[in-house]
Structures are given as structure tokens and as C-alpha cells.
Design an enzyme around this catalytic site. Structure first.
Site, PDB file in Angstrom:
ATOM      1  N   THR A 129       0.854  -1.188   0.000  1.00 31.86           N
ATOM      2  CA  THR A 129       0.000   0.000   0.000  1.00 31.86           C
ATOM      3  C   THR A 129       0.885   1.231   0.000  1.00 31.86           C
ATOM      4  O   THR A 129       1.953   1.224   0.604  1.00 31.86           O
ATOM      5  CB  THR A 129      -0.867   0.027   1.282  1.00 31.86           C
ATOM      6  OG1 THR A 129      -1.649  -1.154   1.351  1.00 31.86           O
ATOM      7  CG2 THR A 129      -1.775   1.243   1.312  1.00 31.86           C
ATOM      8  N   THR A 142       0.862  -0.812   6.178  1.00 32.70           N
ATOM      9  CA  THR A 142       0.927  -1.637   4.984  1.00 32.70           C
ATOM     10  C   THR A 142       1.212  -3.065   5.397  1.00 32.70           C
ATOM     11  O   THR A 142       1.776  -3.314   6.460  1.00 32.70           O
ATOM     12  CB  THR A 142       2.030  -1.130   4.024  1.00 32.70           C
ATOM     13  OG1 THR A 142       1.994  -1.896   2.808  1.00 32.70           O
ATOM     14  CG2 THR A 142       3.412  -1.273   4.638  1.00 32.70           C
ATOM     15  N   GLY A 143       0.810  -4.008   4.560  1.00 36.27           N
ATOM     16  CA  GLY A 143       1.045  -5.412   4.875  1.00 36.27           C
ATOM     17  C   GLY A 143      -0.180  -6.257   4.681  1.00 36.27           C
ATOM     18  O   GLY A 143      -1.005  -5.997   3.801  1.00 36.27           O
TER      19      GLY A 143
END
Length: 367
Positions: A227, A278-279
Site C-alpha cells: 500500500t 501496509t502489509g
């Protein structure tokens, strides 16, 4: 230079080592490293080098430049977040943001995005957006032209078209290739469980099957979830944050991740600061890591500790999850944290401020 490496591979190998060793902290040093090594590299490879520059390296710098330029031109922090994320969407950052990436089980690319105003606490977000490339722009339209927070699916796309956004095919040759190969590999990997036929061996359609007591071990692909997250702090202390992504590779159609969820993908509060994550969104959204980090900063916790605490909370339940959080308080201090998994030991992020007047490439060791 090793005879087994071509000049371009050699150059990027050096750059990668310099970044990992934190010996390259800004674009000017990055340029100096290139020029130093260029003296030992055939001139004929110049065009190839430029054309082969990894998208992530170019995108990280260009997105921040776009956001900073918006601020310098007199734009608001919301303008900066939108411009920065939109640049990433248009450039298809790392294949994980924008059109033509992360096809779902039907081969379609869909987008998630959100933007948040830390002064008013207003949020605009879209999930499972189809046919519209500028997801962050549609998210802002949701915030500014409706009383809603989140629109999803086909209705979000119709809303976008009504707001003047252009409808176009998000499919590319690359996304078709990824989807075709996935079908050839018997739809592996996928996100199904407790269904028939066995999702670890076969494609669907699937029907409910026996419920397993043991949690299915998930394969970690650090390139399958990513992201762009941005936090922007204005001179008056106003904070804005935003995210944009095309989600997880081979996701179940209709899936919406953490990116468009306020407090999960990102969060902003002008009394404290902002955060973005993110992730693995399916895991991370269960813990609202961005909200937790901002709330910790509100109590005086420094950004690095706030990020690390947010990651630690998830690790208790999912020690092998892939994820990272960036944090910045309203005074401009910043930090980041990430969970260490195979293939992911450092998390790079970029900072742009008035002191340096250039994008600074930073990294943090995962724990």
C-alpha cells in the site's frame, strides 16, 4: 565487477547494499553512488539503466516529490495526500497500487483507498472500486460530496462516474499474465478455507466443507500485499493521511482490505499526528494499528515507540504476519516499525521536509 553480472545488475546490487547499510539517505547521495559506479560501466548501457530502474525506487521518490510540490504550490495537506497517492496510482507503484495489479479470482483488478482530514476527522474511502484508476480522488469525492465515509463495489464506481471520473479498463497484459499463470497452477495460492474441493489443490467453484480446528498455515508473499501510505503535516499543524492499493493478489472477489478502513489503513488527528499501515490487511485491520499509534502519540508517546507498540499488539496473536506502520506527530517527528519475517528484515520509507528540501530515504530494522 563479476563476469556473471551485466552492468545494470551490478549497479543495482551496489545501490541495494548502500540503502540497506543506510549509506544512502537522500536522492543526491543516490545520484552520487550511480555516478561513481558509472565510471566503471559501459556508456552504452545508460538508456537501459534508466529504463530498468526498479519502479519502487522511482515511485517512492516521485510520490513524495508530487506531495511536497502540492504543498509548495499553496495546496492543502489534503491536496498533498491526494497528489502523492494519485502519482503512485498512475505509475502502478510496485504493481501493488493502481490499475493492472493484484488480479482477483476472476482476473479483475479492483482498488481500495481512503483520505482523512485530521482537523475535522472527516474520512472518505472506497473499496472494491472497479473501472476507475484514480481511487484516492474518488475517496476524496466521497468525503467532500457525501455525508458517508465508505462506498464499495459497483455502486462506488457508479458514484465515481457521476462525479466525472473516467471509466476505463483496469486490466493490463501483466495482470492477465499473472491471472493466467495462477489458473495453470491450480489456483495456488488462494484465500479459501473449510471448503470443497480442497483449496490447497484445486480451483473452484467452492462449496462449504468440513470445518478444520487447526488454523490453515498461510503463505507469506511480501509482494502480494502493499500500500502507499502518506502522512502530511502542514505549517499550521494540520494533519492529513491517506492510502491507496489494489489489494491482495488472487483475493476473493469483493474482498476489501485494511487500506480504506479509518484507523486501520491510516488515521489522522491534528491534535496528535498521523499513521499509516501496509502489509497483510486481513490481519492488520482487526487491530486498528494506525488508530492505536495516533492515540499513543496523543498521550506523549514518541512516534517510533507508538509504531512499535502497534506492531507488537498484532504480534501477540499473529507472530508471523507481514506488516509495517509509519508514524509522525504534529511537530514533525517521525518513526516506523515492522514485523520481521523471512525476506522482510528492513522497512524503507521516505521523509520530505523543509529542513532537507529533498526526499530522505530512511529504513528501520524489523523486530
Amino acid at each position: 565487477m563479476s563476469p556473471d553480472l551485466n552492468p545494470i545488475e551490478h549497479l543495482w546490487g551496489i545501490l541495494k547494499r548502500k540503502v540497506e547499510e543506510c549509506k544512502v539517505s537522500n536522492i543526491h547521495q543516490l545520484r552520487d553512488v550511480v555516478m561513481e559506479e558509472w565510471k566503471r560501466t559501459p556508456v552504452a548501457t545508460c538508456e537501459a539503466l534508466v529504463n530498468s530502474m526498479p519502479k519502487r525506487v522511482k515511485a517512492v521518490l516521485e510520490n513524495d516529490v508530487a506531495a511536497w510540490s502540492a504543498l509548495q504550490a499553496g495546496g492543502s495537506v489534503l491536496d498533498a495526500v491526494e497528489k502523492g497517492c494519485a502519482r503512485c496510482e498512475a505509475d502502478q507503484c510496485d504493481g501493488s497500487v493502481g490499475f493492472g495489479g493484484s488480479p482477483d479470482e476472476r482476473g479483475e483488478s479492483t482498488l481500495d483507498a481512503m483520505i482523512m482530514n485530521g482537523n475535522t476527522m472527516e474520512v472518505g474511502a472506497v473499496g472494491d472500486l472497479r473501472r476507475i484508476k484514480n481511487a484516492i480522488g474518488v475517496a476524496r469525492a466521497v468525503m467532500e460530496h457525501t455525508d458517508h465515509t465508505l462506498l464499495v463495489g459497483e455502486s462506488a464506481s457508479v458514484f465515481a462516474e457521476n462525479m466525472g471520473f473516467t471509466a476505463e479498463d483496469l486490466t493490463t497484459n501483466k495482470s492477465i499474465s499473472i491471472f493466467t499463470q495462477w489458473l495453470k497452477d491450480n489456483c495456488q495460492p488462494n484465500y479459501r478455507k473449510n471448503v470443497s474441493p480442497d483449496p490447497s489443490k484445486y480451483c473452484g467453484p467452492y462449496k462449504p466443507g468440513a470445518t478444520l480446528r487447526q488454523r490453515r498455515k498461510r503463505q507469506i508473499d511480501i509482494h502480494a500485499h502493499d500500500t502507499i501510505g502518506m502522512i502530511v503535516i502542514g505549517q499550521d499543524g494540520q494533519v492529513a493521511a491517506g492510502t491507496s492499493t489494489n489489494g491482495a493478489n488472487h483475493k476473493v472477489p469483493g474482498r476489501v482490505g485494511d487500506s480504506p478502513i479509518a484507523g486501520a489503513g491510516s488515521y489522522a488527528d491534528s491534535t496528535a499526528g498521523g499513521a499509516a499501515a501496509t502489509g497483510d490487511g486481513d490481519v492488520m485491520m482487526r487491530f486498528l494499528p494506525s488508530y492505536l499509534a495516533v492515540e499513543l502519540m496523543k498521550t506523549g508517546t514518541d512516534p517510533s515507540t507508538a509504531c512499535k507498540t502497534s506492531i507488537s499488539r498484532i504480534k501477540i496473536h499473529y507472530p508471523g504476519f507481514f506488516g509495517a506502520v509509519i508514524c509522525a506527530n504534529r511537530t514533525g517527528h517521525y518513526g516506523a516499525a515492522c514485523n520481521k519475517v523471512p525476506g522482510f528484515s528492513k522497512f524503507p520509507f521516505v521523509v520530505y521536509n523543509s529542513q532537507t528540501n529533498s526526499p530522505l530515504l530512511q529504513s528501520v530494522d524489523c523486530f
